[in-house]
Design an enzyme around this catalytic site. Structure first.
Site, PDB file in Angstrom:
ATOM      1  N   ARG A  41       0.875  -1.160   0.000  1.00  0.00           N
ATOM      2  CA  ARG A  41       0.000   0.000   0.000  1.00  0.00           C
ATOM      3  C   ARG A  41       0.913   1.210   0.000  1.00  0.00           C
ATOM      4  O   ARG A  41       1.700   1.430   0.922  1.00  0.00           O
ATOM      5  CB  ARG A  41      -0.913  -0.004   1.228  1.00  0.00           C
ATOM      6  N   HIS A  68      -7.156   0.534  -6.920  1.00  0.00           N
ATOM      7  CA  HIS A  68      -7.410  -0.161  -5.654  1.00  0.00           C
ATOM      8  C   HIS A  68      -8.107  -1.489  -5.965  1.00  0.00           C
ATOM      9  O   HIS A  68      -9.265  -1.701  -5.604  1.00  0.00           O
ATOM     10  CB  HIS A  68      -8.280   0.735  -4.773  1.00  0.00           C
ATOM     11  N   GLN A  71      -9.898  -3.791  -3.250  1.00  0.00           N
ATOM     12  CA  GLN A  71     -11.162  -3.212  -2.787  1.00  0.00           C
ATOM     13  C   GLN A  71     -12.304  -3.608  -3.714  1.00  0.00           C
ATOM     14  O   GLN A  71     -13.360  -4.074  -3.277  1.00  0.00           O
ATOM     15  CB  GLN A  71     -11.027  -1.688  -2.731  1.00  0.00           C
ATOM     16  N   ASP A 160     -17.059   7.556  -2.737  1.00  0.00           N
ATOM     17  CA  ASP A 160     -15.779   7.537  -2.020  1.00  0.00           C
ATOM     18  C   ASP A 160     -15.450   8.990  -1.665  1.00  0.00           C
ATOM     19  O   ASP A 160     -16.086   9.922  -2.179  1.00  0.00           O
ATOM     20  CB  ASP A 160     -14.702   6.934  -2.951  1.00  0.00           C
ATOM     21  N   CYS A 200     -16.106   2.540   0.153  1.00  0.00           N
ATOM     22  CA  CYS A 200     -14.910   1.791   0.555  1.00  0.00           C
ATOM     23  C   CYS A 200     -14.372   2.229   1.911  1.00  0.00           C
ATOM     24  O   CYS A 200     -13.501   1.560   2.462  1.00  0.00           O
ATOM     25  CB  CYS A 200     -13.843   1.904  -0.526  1.00  0.00           C
ATOM     26  N   ARG A 228     -13.424  -7.366   2.707  1.00  0.00           N
ATOM     27  CA  ARG A 228     -12.006  -7.068   2.407  1.00  0.00           C
ATOM     28  C   ARG A 228     -11.106  -8.079   3.096  1.00  0.00           C
ATOM     29  O   ARG A 228     -10.060  -8.461   2.573  1.00  0.00           O
ATOM     30  CB  ARG A 228     -11.651  -5.644   2.839  1.00  0.00           C
TER      31      ARG A 228
HETATM   32  N1  NVA Z   1      -9.795   6.963  -2.677  1.00  0.00           N
HETATM   33  C1  NVA Z   1      -9.398   6.732  -1.309  1.00  0.00           C
HETATM   34  C2  NVA Z   1      -9.545   5.272  -0.979  1.00  0.00           C
HETATM   35  C3  NVA Z   1      -9.234   4.939   0.445  1.00  0.00           C
HETATM   36  C4  NVA Z   1      -9.366   3.443   0.751  1.00  0.00           C
HETATM   37  C5  NVA Z   1      -7.969   7.195  -1.119  1.00  0.00           C
HETATM   38  O1  NVA Z   1      -7.130   6.941  -1.982  1.00  0.00           O
HETATM   39  O2  NVA Z   1      -7.684   7.843  -0.123  1.00  0.00           O
END
Ligand code: NVA
Length: 231
Positions: A41, A68, A71, A160, A200, A228
Site C-alpha cells: 500500500r 485499488h 477493494q 468515495d 470503501c 475485504r
Molecule cells: N480513494 C481513497 C480510498 C481509500 C481506501 C484514497 O485513496 O484515499
C-alpha cells in the site's frame, strides 16, 4: 494471512532500507529470497510496478494513487452475496474519478457489466484507463455528469471520499466542486429502491455521503468492509 495459517510481517518505509534510499529494485530482489508475496500500500503506482518488475514473487497492489483492485474485488464479492449474481449488473459511481473509480473501470471491462460514472467536470477518471477499457470492447462504461441520471436503473450506488490520500490540500476546493455529487436521500430517490449502497471507507459524513444513507437500510458498507478480509 494469519487466519490462513501464514505469517505476515508489516513494514513501513522506516522499517526497511528504503528509508536509506535503497532502490526498490534491490529491495525486491532481497525480499523475494525471504518471503512468498509482497502486498504493498503506497502512493505511487510506479513503486508497485517497480517492485513487480524486479521481484519473482507475487506483488499485490493494496492501494495506490492509480488503483485499488483488492477493494473492488471485495466489493464484487459483496454484490454477489447481496444480489445473487453479477449478471446484468449496473454500478453507478458518484463523485471523484479516483483510484477506486479506475479499478471499477477495469472490473467493468473485464467482467462485462455496466458502469455509469457521475463525476464533476475536471474530476473524471484517468483517460488512459478509459481508453484501455474502450479497447477491450466489453462492458459499458458511461460518463454521465448528472448524478440523478447516472443512478437511475443502477443496482449498486458507490461513492468515495472527495479528497483521496495525497489530495488533502485540495479538500476545500474539492468540497465546492463536488457539492452536487453527494449520496443523499434525494439522490437515493432517483435510484431503484432495491439498490445497495457501497463505500470503501473511510466515509466523510456530510460530504460524499449523508449519515442517513450510510446508516440506512440500503447500505451494505460494513458487510463490504468484512469482505475485504475474506478477499
Ligand atoms: N480513494 C481513497 C480510498 C481509500 C481506501 C484514497 O485513496 O484515499
Amino acid at each position: 494471512i494469519y487466519r490462513l495459517g501464514g505469517q505476515a510481517i508489516f513494514m513501513t518505509a522506516q522499517d526497511t532500507q528504503i528509508s536509506r534510499k535503497e532502490p526498490l529494485a534491490d529491495m525486491a530482489r532481497v525480499l523475494e529470497r525471504y518471503i512468498d508475496a509482497i502486498v504493498v500500500r503506497t502512493y505511487g503506482q510506479e513503486e508497485v510496478e517497480e517492485l513487480a518488475r524486479f521481484a519473482s514473487i507475487p506483488v499485490i497492489n493494496a492501494l495506490t494513487d492509480h488503483s485499488h483492485p483488492c477493494q473492488v474485488l471485495a466489493d464484487l464479492l459483496t454484490i454477489q452475496e447481496k444480489r445473487g449474481s453479477l449478471e446484468n449488473l449496473t454500478v453507478a459511481w458518484v463523485g471523484d474519478g479516483n483510484n477506486v473509480a479506475n479499478s471499477w473501470i477495469f472490473a467493468a471491462a473485464r467482467l462485462g457489466f455496466t458502469l455509469t460514472l457521475a463525476c464533476p467536470p475536471g474530476y473524471e477518471p484517468d483517460p488512459q484507463v478509459l481508453a484501455w477499457a474502450e479497447s477491450q470492447g466489453n462492458g459499458r462504461i458511461l460518463l454521465i455528469p448528472d448524478a440523478a441520471q447516472a443512478v437511475a436503473g443502477a443496482d449498486v450506488l458507490y461513492t468515495d471520499v472527495w479528497a483521496s490520500m495525497g489530495q488533502e490540500a485540495e479538500a476545500e476546493r474539492r468540497r465546492k466542486a463536488f457539492e452536487n455529487y453527494q449520496l443523499n436521500s434525494e439522490l437515493m430517490a432517483a435510484a431503484p429502491s432495491n439498490a445497495i449502497v457501497l463505500h470503501c471507507l473511510p466515509a466523510h459524513r456530510g460530504e460524499e455521503i449523508t449519515e442517513e444513507v450510510l446508516e440506512g437500510p440500503q447500505s451494505a458498507v460494513f458487510d463490504q468492509a468484512e469482505n475485504r478480509l475474506h478477499l
